[in-house]
Enzyme design. Sequence first.
Site, PDB file in Angstrom:
ATOM      1  N   HIS A  43       9.422   0.150   0.932  1.00 55.68           N
ATOM      2  CA  HIS A  43       7.991   0.230   0.618  1.00 55.68           C
ATOM      3  C   HIS A  43       7.445  -1.199   0.507  1.00 55.68           C
ATOM      4  O   HIS A  43       8.061  -2.042  -0.153  1.00 55.68           O
ATOM      5  CB  HIS A  43       7.830   0.980  -0.708  1.00 55.68           C
ATOM      6  CG  HIS A  43       6.426   1.125  -1.158  1.00 55.68           C
ATOM      7  ND1 HIS A  43       5.539   1.978  -0.540  1.00 55.68           N
ATOM      8  CD2 HIS A  43       5.741   0.519  -2.160  1.00 55.68           C
ATOM      9  CE1 HIS A  43       4.366   1.890  -1.158  1.00 55.68           C
ATOM     10  NE2 HIS A  43       4.459   1.017  -2.136  1.00 55.68           N
ATOM     11  N   ASN A  81      14.212   4.635   1.278  1.00 54.11           N
ATOM     12  CA  ASN A  81      12.954   4.191   1.877  1.00 54.11           C
ATOM     13  C   ASN A  81      12.698   2.731   1.542  1.00 54.11           C
ATOM     14  O   ASN A  81      13.178   2.229   0.540  1.00 54.11           O
ATOM     15  CB  ASN A  81      11.791   5.039   1.323  1.00 54.11           C
ATOM     16  CG  ASN A  81      10.456   4.670   1.941  1.00 54.11           C
ATOM     17  OD1 ASN A  81      10.364   4.453   3.154  1.00 54.11           O
ATOM     18  ND2 ASN A  81       9.415   4.571   1.123  1.00 54.11           N
ATOM     19  N   GLY A  94       8.414   0.333  14.281  1.00 53.28           N
ATOM     20  CA  GLY A  94       9.875   0.366  14.132  1.00 53.28           C
ATOM     21  C   GLY A  94      10.543  -0.978  13.979  1.00 53.28           C
ATOM     22  O   GLY A  94      11.721  -1.124  14.324  1.00 53.28           O
ATOM     23  N   SER A  95       9.839  -1.966  13.403  1.00 50.46           N
ATOM     24  CA  SER A  95      10.504  -3.277  13.280  1.00 50.46           C
ATOM     25  C   SER A  95      11.643  -3.242  12.254  1.00 50.46           C
ATOM     26  O   SER A  95      12.658  -3.923  12.434  1.00 50.46           O
ATOM     27  CB  SER A  95       9.496  -4.381  12.941  1.00 50.46           C
ATOM     28  OG  SER A  95       9.021  -4.258  11.621  1.00 50.46           O
ATOM     29  N   ASN A  96      11.518  -2.452  11.213  1.00 42.82           N
ATOM     30  CA  ASN A  96      12.636  -2.325  10.256  1.00 42.82           C
ATOM     31  C   ASN A  96      13.824  -1.615  10.914  1.00 42.82           C
ATOM     32  O   ASN A  96      14.972  -2.004  10.718  1.00 42.82           O
ATOM     33  CB  ASN A  96      12.200  -1.561   9.007  1.00 42.82           C
ATOM     34  CG  ASN A  96      11.547  -2.478   7.994  1.00 42.82           C
ATOM     35  OD1 ASN A  96      12.210  -3.286   7.367  1.00 42.82           O
ATOM     36  ND2 ASN A  96      10.228  -2.374   7.869  1.00 42.82           N
ATOM     37  N   ARG A 128       5.285   9.884   6.394  1.00 38.57           N
ATOM     38  CA  ARG A 128       5.064  11.281   6.049  1.00 38.57           C
ATOM     39  C   ARG A 128       5.831  11.586   4.771  1.00 38.57           C
ATOM     40  O   ARG A 128       6.995  11.186   4.636  1.00 38.57           O
ATOM     41  CB  ARG A 128       5.563  12.160   7.200  1.00 38.57           C
ATOM     42  CG  ARG A 128       5.063  13.571   7.098  1.00 38.57           C
ATOM     43  CD  ARG A 128       5.329  14.359   8.344  1.00 38.57           C
ATOM     44  NE  ARG A 128       5.148  15.780   8.082  1.00 38.57           N
ATOM     45  CZ  ARG A 128       4.011  16.426   8.233  1.00 38.57           C
ATOM     46  NH1 ARG A 128       2.956  15.800   8.668  1.00 38.57           N
ATOM     47  NH2 ARG A 128       3.918  17.715   7.955  1.00 38.57           N
TER      48      ARG A 128
HETATM   49  C1  GAR Z   1       6.638  -1.492   6.769  1.00 39.93           C
HETATM   50  O1  GAR Z   1       5.880  -2.522   6.164  1.00 39.93           O
HETATM   51  C2  GAR Z   1       7.120  -0.506   5.716  1.00 39.93           C
HETATM   52  O2  GAR Z   1       7.465  -1.094   4.497  1.00 39.93           O
HETATM   53  C3  GAR Z   1       5.887   0.345   5.558  1.00 39.93           C
HETATM   54  O3  GAR Z   1       5.388   0.503   6.863  1.00 39.93           O
HETATM   55  C4  GAR Z   1       5.743  -0.625   7.650  1.00 39.93           C
HETATM   56  C5  GAR Z   1       6.488  -0.121   8.871  1.00 39.93           C
HETATM   57  O4  GAR Z   1       6.728  -1.156   9.763  1.00 39.93           O
HETATM   58  N1  GAR Z   1       6.193   1.594   4.950  1.00 39.93           N
HETATM   59  C6  GAR Z   1       5.356   2.252   4.165  1.00 39.93           C
HETATM   60  O5  GAR Z   1       4.229   1.853   3.910  1.00 39.93           O
HETATM   61  C7  GAR Z   1       5.894   3.548   3.595  1.00 39.93           C
HETATM   62  N2  GAR Z   1       5.060   3.995   2.534  1.00 39.93           N
HETATM   63  P1  GAR Z   1       7.819  -0.997  10.899  1.00 39.93           P
HETATM   64  O6  GAR Z   1       7.496   0.308  11.630  1.00 39.93           O
HETATM   65  O7  GAR Z   1       7.590  -2.182  11.789  1.00 39.93           O
HETATM   66  O8  GAR Z   1       9.175  -0.978  10.257  1.00 39.93           O
END
Ligand code: GAR
Length: 190
Positions: free
Chosen positions: A110, A108, A12-14, A92
Amino acid sequence: MIKIALFISGRGSNMKAILEQCKNGILSDIAKPVLVFSNKKDAVGLDYATMHEIPTISVESKGLKRKDFDQKVLALLEPYNPDYIVLAGYMRILSPILIQAYPKRIINIHPADTHLHQGLDGYKWAFEKKLPKTKVTVHYVDEGLDTGSIIEQAEVDLTGVKTLEEIESRGLKVEHQLYSQVLKKILIQS
Ligand code: GAR
């Protein structure tokens, strides 16, 4: 204020970066986080959201059919009535039932250029290909896998990186900045 529901599956850093911008940053007059939802009960990011008094819900998705799970999610969202769903590391694929309920209202991020790499492990892909630079993409979610129209991309300079961890750390720094900036642009127009 535009109501946003954040969807996560893990760290969940984003989500954290967006919540910070909602509290004291570029999203503070624009977006109100009404819910953090996770399809994993043990998603670390849920604790941060709870600490900051954002309502959280988690429903384990494992073993459930996509459509049945998303039907549940749709019902759970109803009382929160979010204007947008912001996927932030939500691992998901969404079914049409959810996408059609929020047309052009699911966004989203990516960790790659979605034209070049879709699905999991965007940074691993860049690492294995020894790319000198890569991109992260913010896009609308449609019924395909990372095929929705691109809203904005930002470059990640990979010169000199030696490990996958370094790539991920550089990439996440870019993601954290880009996502809130893009949300600001979109939400302001809506
Ligand atoms: C992030 O790098 C995001 O871009 C990626 O997962 C990571 C989640 O990090 N998302 C995907 O690959 C979606 N296809 P976070 O939980 O620290 O935000």
